[in-house]
Design a protein around this motif. Structure first.
Motif, PDB file in Angstrom:
ATOM      1  N   TYR A 109     -11.665  18.047  -1.193  1.00 27.85           N
ATOM      2  CA  TYR A 109     -10.106  18.112  -1.338  1.00 27.85           C
ATOM      3  C   TYR A 109      -9.760  17.769  -2.265  1.00 27.85           C
ATOM      4  O   TYR A 109      -9.967  17.410  -3.048  1.00 27.85           O
ATOM      5  N   ASP A 110      -9.204  19.230  -2.923  1.00 28.01           N
ATOM      6  CA  ASP A 110      -9.276  19.281  -4.577  1.00 28.01           C
ATOM      7  C   ASP A 110      -7.499  18.551  -4.949  1.00 28.01           C
ATOM      8  O   ASP A 110      -7.397  17.904  -5.752  1.00 28.01           O
ATOM      9  N   ALA A 111      -6.682  18.646  -3.839  1.00 28.43           N
ATOM     10  CA  ALA A 111      -6.099  17.514  -4.073  1.00 28.43           C
ATOM     11  C   ALA A 111      -5.141  16.618  -3.133  1.00 28.43           C
ATOM     12  O   ALA A 111      -5.059  16.888  -1.837  1.00 28.43           O
ATOM     13  N   THR A 112      -5.025  15.834  -3.245  1.00 31.54           N
ATOM     14  CA  THR A 112      -5.158  14.102  -2.628  1.00 31.54           C
ATOM     15  C   THR A 112      -3.924  13.829  -2.715  1.00 31.54           C
ATOM     16  O   THR A 112      -3.256  13.772  -3.180  1.00 31.54           O
ATOM     17  N   ARG A 113      -3.586  13.160  -1.639  1.00 32.35           N
ATOM     18  CA  ARG A 113      -2.340  11.834  -1.270  1.00 32.35           C
ATOM     19  C   ARG A 113      -3.160  10.260  -1.768  1.00 32.35           C
ATOM     20  O   ARG A 113      -3.718   9.768  -0.675  1.00 32.35           O
ATOM     21  N   ALA A 114      -1.854   9.386  -1.405  1.00 34.26           N
ATOM     22  CA  ALA A 114      -2.311   8.364  -1.423  1.00 34.26           C
ATOM     23  C   ALA A 114      -2.503   7.550  -0.283  1.00 34.26           C
ATOM     24  O   ALA A 114      -1.588   8.276   0.818  1.00 34.26           O
ATOM     25  N   VAL A 115      -3.415   6.756   0.544  1.00 35.41           N
ATOM     26  CA  VAL A 115      -3.543   6.309   1.857  1.00 35.41           C
ATOM     27  C   VAL A 115      -2.262   5.540   1.351  1.00 35.41           C
ATOM     28  O   VAL A 115      -1.303   4.799   0.643  1.00 35.41           O
ATOM     29  N   GLU A 116      -1.641   5.304   3.349  1.00 37.74           N
ATOM     30  CA  GLU A 116      -0.296   4.537   3.093  1.00 37.74           C
ATOM     31  C   GLU A 116      -0.357   3.458   3.940  1.00 37.74           C
ATOM     32  O   GLU A 116      -1.086   3.046   4.740  1.00 37.74           O
ATOM     33  N   PRO A 117      -0.231   2.119   2.591  1.00 33.52           N
ATOM     34  CA  PRO A 117       0.076   0.430   3.173  1.00 33.52           C
ATOM     35  C   PRO A 117       0.381   0.592   4.240  1.00 33.52           C
ATOM     36  O   PRO A 117       1.219   0.804   4.182  1.00 33.52           O
ATOM     37  N   MET A 118      -0.250  -0.656   4.855  1.00 36.07           N
ATOM     38  CA  MET A 118       1.017  -0.868   6.410  1.00 36.07           C
ATOM     39  C   MET A 118       2.486  -2.216   5.584  1.00 36.07           C
ATOM     40  O   MET A 118       3.523  -1.489   5.837  1.00 36.07           O
ATOM     41  N   GLU A 119       1.827  -2.931   4.509  1.00 31.82           N
ATOM     42  CA  GLU A 119       2.537  -3.508   3.934  1.00 31.82           C
ATOM     43  C   GLU A 119       2.756  -2.744   2.460  1.00 31.82           C
ATOM     44  O   GLU A 119       2.158  -2.580   1.653  1.00 31.82           O
ATOM     45  N   GLN A 120       4.325  -1.860   1.975  1.00 31.36           N
ATOM     46  CA  GLN A 120       4.974  -0.833   1.360  1.00 31.36           C
ATOM     47  C   GLN A 120       5.603  -1.937   0.379  1.00 31.36           C
ATOM     48  O   GLN A 120       6.885  -1.895   0.273  1.00 31.36           O
ATOM     49  N   HIS A 121       5.315  -2.691  -0.229  1.00 27.97           N
ATOM     50  CA  HIS A 121       6.069  -3.073  -1.746  1.00 27.97           C
ATOM     51  C   HIS A 121       6.759  -1.965  -2.456  1.00 27.97           C
ATOM     52  O   HIS A 121       6.751  -1.017  -2.927  1.00 27.97           O
ATOM     53  N   GLY A 122       7.614  -2.950  -3.299  1.00 32.32           N
ATOM     54  CA  GLY A 122       8.384  -1.361  -4.734  1.00 32.32           C
ATOM     55  C   GLY A 122       7.515  -1.006  -5.260  1.00 32.32           C
ATOM     56  O   GLY A 122       7.806   0.308  -5.783  1.00 32.32           O
ATOM     57  N   SER A 123       6.041  -1.677  -5.499  1.00 37.74           N
ATOM     58  CA  SER A 123       5.787  -0.873  -6.243  1.00 37.74           C
ATOM     59  C   SER A 123       4.299  -0.012  -6.022  1.00 37.74           C
ATOM     60  O   SER A 123       4.351   0.886  -6.613  1.00 37.74           O
ATOM     61  N   TRP A 124       4.937   0.324  -4.475  1.00 32.58           N
ATOM     62  CA  TRP A 124       4.196   1.476  -4.226  1.00 32.58           C
ATOM     63  C   TRP A 124       5.085   2.544  -3.422  1.00 32.58           C
ATOM     64  O   TRP A 124       4.902   4.160  -4.353  1.00 32.58           O
ATOM     65  N   ALA A 125       5.475   1.883  -3.236  1.00 34.66           N
ATOM     66  CA  ALA A 125       7.448   2.972  -2.526  1.00 34.66           C
ATOM     67  C   ALA A 125       7.343   3.482  -4.209  1.00 34.66           C
ATOM     68  O   ALA A 125       8.692   4.473  -3.410  1.00 34.66           O
ATOM     69  N   ARG A 126       8.035   3.069  -5.499  1.00 28.83           N
ATOM     70  CA  ARG A 126       8.967   4.262  -6.031  1.00 28.83           C
ATOM     71  C   ARG A 126       7.745   5.477  -6.540  1.00 28.83           C
ATOM     72  O   ARG A 126       6.661   5.515  -5.937  1.00 28.83           O
ATOM     73  N   PRO A 127       8.371   6.188  -6.885  1.00 30.53           N
ATOM     74  CA  PRO A 127       8.023   7.329  -7.297  1.00 30.53           C
ATOM     75  C   PRO A 127       6.713   7.517  -7.970  1.00 30.53           C
ATOM     76  O   PRO A 127       6.874   6.262  -8.812  1.00 30.53           O
ATOM     77  N   ASP A 128       6.438   8.412  -7.985  1.00 28.62           N
ATOM     78  CA  ASP A 128       5.000   8.984  -8.594  1.00 28.62           C
ATOM     79  C   ASP A 128       4.890   8.638 -10.042  1.00 28.62           C
ATOM     80  O   ASP A 128       5.968   9.303 -10.628  1.00 28.62           O
ATOM     81  N   ALA A 129       4.186   8.438 -11.157  1.00 31.73           N
ATOM     82  CA  ALA A 129       3.598   8.753 -12.241  1.00 31.73           C
ATOM     83  C   ALA A 129       3.856   9.863 -12.627  1.00 31.73           C
ATOM     84  O   ALA A 129       3.681  10.405 -11.969  1.00 31.73           O
ATOM     85  N   PRO A 130       4.638  10.279 -13.482  1.00 34.74           N
ATOM     86  CA  PRO A 130       3.999  12.100 -14.178  1.00 34.74           C
ATOM     87  C   PRO A 130       3.156  12.730 -14.056  1.00 34.74           C
ATOM     88  O   PRO A 130       2.156  11.295 -14.392  1.00 34.74           O
ATOM     89  N   GLU A 131       2.491  13.087 -14.220  1.00 34.67           N
ATOM     90  CA  GLU A 131       1.134  13.898 -13.962  1.00 34.67           C
ATOM     91  C   GLU A 131       1.141  14.187 -15.249  1.00 34.67           C
ATOM     92  O   GLU A 131      -1.012  14.385 -15.544  1.00 34.67           O
ATOM     93  N   THR A 132       1.357  13.855 -16.166  1.00 40.26           N
ATOM     94  CA  THR A 132       1.362  13.555 -17.544  1.00 40.26           C
ATOM     95  C   THR A 132       0.732  12.285 -18.349  1.00 40.26           C
ATOM     96  O   THR A 132       0.619  12.290 -19.196  1.00 40.26           O
ATOM     97  N   TYR A 133       0.772  11.685 -17.291  1.00 32.56           N
ATOM     98  CA  TYR A 133       0.136  10.085 -17.586  1.00 32.56           C
ATOM     99  C   TYR A 133      -1.229   9.921 -17.815  1.00 32.56           C
ATOM    100  O   TYR A 133      -1.495  10.466 -17.126  1.00 32.56           O
ATOM    101  N   PRO A 134      -1.345   8.965 -19.094  1.00 32.48           N
ATOM    102  CA  PRO A 134      -0.007   7.876 -19.469  1.00 32.48           C
ATOM    103  C   PRO A 134       0.247   8.569 -20.927  1.00 32.48           C
ATOM    104  O   PRO A 134       1.307   7.415 -21.292  1.00 32.48           O
ATOM    105  N   VAL A 135      -0.055  10.172 -21.188  1.00 32.98           N
ATOM    106  CA  VAL A 135       0.698  10.065 -22.725  1.00 32.98           C
ATOM    107  C   VAL A 135       2.290  10.300 -22.317  1.00 32.98           C
ATOM    108  O   VAL A 135       3.042  10.803 -23.794  1.00 32.98           O
ATOM    109  N   GLY A 136       2.195  10.938 -20.998  1.00 34.72           N
ATOM    110  CA  GLY A 136       4.194  10.915 -20.868  1.00 34.72           C
ATOM    111  C   GLY A 136       4.374  12.468 -21.823  1.00 34.72           C
ATOM    112  O   GLY A 136       5.657  12.652 -22.442  1.00 34.72           O
ATOM    113  N   VAL A 137       3.477  13.542 -22.440  1.00 33.46           N
ATOM    114  CA  VAL A 137       3.923  14.728 -22.696  1.00 33.46           C
ATOM    115  C   VAL A 137       3.535  15.844 -21.667  1.00 33.46           C
ATOM    116  O   VAL A 137       2.382  15.716 -21.311  1.00 33.46           O
TER     117      VAL A 137
END
Length: 447
Positions: free
Chosen positions: A419-447
């Motif tokens: 599967y070329d582009a996949t997405r995160a499985v959804e936890p039954m308990e979604q805490h703030g650290s999961w629900a926040r927006p994804d890191a940018p695709e250039t993570y971790p260097v951010g450029v």
């Protein structure tokens, strides 16, 4: 034979790839390849990818409905999975699938407490409700991390079956009391010889339970054969977990091998148990690629590690079908460190010399590939390449060192689903650290 060039291999892959479109016939070729095999091990390239969980569940539903598979065994703890087993087989202790999965409290909870597993457990209960007791499909765990929960389960069984034996078991298991929940401290102290290990006590308890099994089976019906099987496997978990925590300090290969050999041992016991119930056992295993694949085709084998997939092939040959997954990029549910909250993290695009990057170049978004039949594609994938493996921890900053290993894909798996582009499985308990927006695709260097 002259090795294929990159362009020739991509052309061969394009010819052999069977597109996966999301339709009802997506896995027809997979089912054809499985044929009448009684054991199918279906992997995942991460413990937090929706497409892997969803596709694995869809294949499993077809195995149950079309090929009469009668057990699902997961890379999860025995007592937690057995609670689900009771629910899907019609038990009334839990009113719904959400509560049936409540036993999976230990990190990483999202590995089994997620939306895709919840949907499957609900489906399996509905399927079983329409079946006679003898053909209901079970749900079981293969792992060994549940030492305390398994001790409690043994004691609960014996307090009904044999109160005097329960007292003896409690005295033996009290060997662990001074360590509380810190089993790594127990393992270190016992490994270096600062205190005697609990090995003698847990093995004595397992032997006693097995010796009395015949008598317990003839009792007045308050406990069933399933109850005895559940208790005995919990005693096995305690014995093997005790050894595992000591072995953790003897090197990675030793502890890894003990864990996968334990899973193989439980799978063998489960096979025999299901055969006694159904006449024939047909089991599908859900675990990570690293356990499902054949270690002999990877750098793991070079370091002396074995896997459940390898052990299954050695026992059953082609009657064990190994299925792996890959992805090029997307998002994943994982943690940055052990026991930290789940995060929805961006998966970096695969490294250029990896099998995932090769598959990305095929130009077919999602596809299945049969590696067990002779083809130019299968031949070309015998050459070692990097393969990504994300567990419950994902560290993009050190991805090459932390998440890639050399593998010969055609020897590692019988089938691969990409599967070329996949997405995160959804936890039954979604805490703030999961629900926040994804890191940018250039993570971790951010450029």
């Amino acid at each position: 034979m002259t090795p294929l060039t990159s362009s020739e291999l991509i052309a061969a892959l394009r010819e052999s790839a069977v597109p996966l479109t999301g339709g009802p016939d997506d896995f027809g070729r997979v089912m054809d390849r499985i044929g009448n095999a009684p054991l199918v091990l279906i992997g995942e390239a991460s413990h937090g990818t929706h497409e892997f969980y969803r596709s694995r569940a869809q294949i499993t539903k077809r195995l149950i409905a079309e090929k009469w598979f009668n057990a699902v065994a997961i890379e999860g703890d025995w007592p937690d999975a057995y609670r689900v087993n009771r629910y899907v087989r019609g038990g009334d202790a839990d009113p719904d699938a959400t509560l049936a999965l409540a036993g999976f409290r230990r990190f990483p909870q999202w590995m089994w407490r997620n939306a895709d597993v919840l949907d499957f457990v609900g489906w399996l209960r509905a399927h079983n409700d329409g079946q006679p007791p003898a053909t209901k499909v079970g749900f079981y765990g293969l792992d060994l991390y549940s030492l305390h929960a398994s001790m409690d389960a043994v004691l609960r069984y014996l307090r009904i079956a044999d109160p005097a034996a329960a007292v003896r078991a409690a005295e033996r298991y009290a060997c662990f009391a001074q360590y509380g929940a810190d089993l790594q401290r127990y393992g270190y102290v016992a490994h270096v010889g600062l205190r005697p290990s609990c090995e003698r006590e847990v093995l004595a308890q397992l032997v006693d339970l097995r010796r009395a099994a015949g008598e317990y089976g003839r009792r007045d019906g308050r406990l069933t054969a399933d109850d005895l099987f559940f208790a005995e496997q919990n005693a096995v978990v305690v014995a093997n977990a005790e050894q595992y925590y000591r072995t953790m300090f003897a090197g990675d290969a030793a502890s890894w091998n003990l864990r996968d050999r334990h899973m193989a041992q439980v799978l063998d016991a489960l096979t025999a148990h299901v055969e006694r119930q159904h006449g024939r056992a047909k089991i599908v295993v859900w675990a990570h690629n690293a356990h499902v694949g054949d270690a002999r085709a990877t750098e793991m084998g070079v370091t002396g590690q074995v896997t459940l997939g390898q052990l299954s092939r050695e026992r059953l040959g082609s009657d064990a079908v190994l299925v792996g997954f890959t992805t090029y990029g997307g998002t994943v549910t994982a943690a940055s460190n052990w026991d930290e909250p789940a995060q929805r993290m961006s998966v970096r695009p695969a490294l250029p010399d990896s099998v995932e990057a090769l598959f990305h170049g095929v130009g077919v978004r999602n596809f299945a590939l049969d590696l067990s039949r002779p083809s130019a594609a299968a031949s070309g994938l015998r050459m070692p390449r990097l393969q990504r493996a994300i567990g419950v921890i994902y560290r993009p900053a050190t991805e090459r060192e932390s998440h890639y290993l050399q593998t010969s894909l055609s020897e590692q798996f019988d089938l691969v689903l990409h599967y070329d582009a996949t997405r995160a499985v959804e936890p039954m308990e979604q805490h703030g650290s999961w629900a926040r927006p994804d890191a940018p695709e250039t993570y971790p260097v951010g450029v």
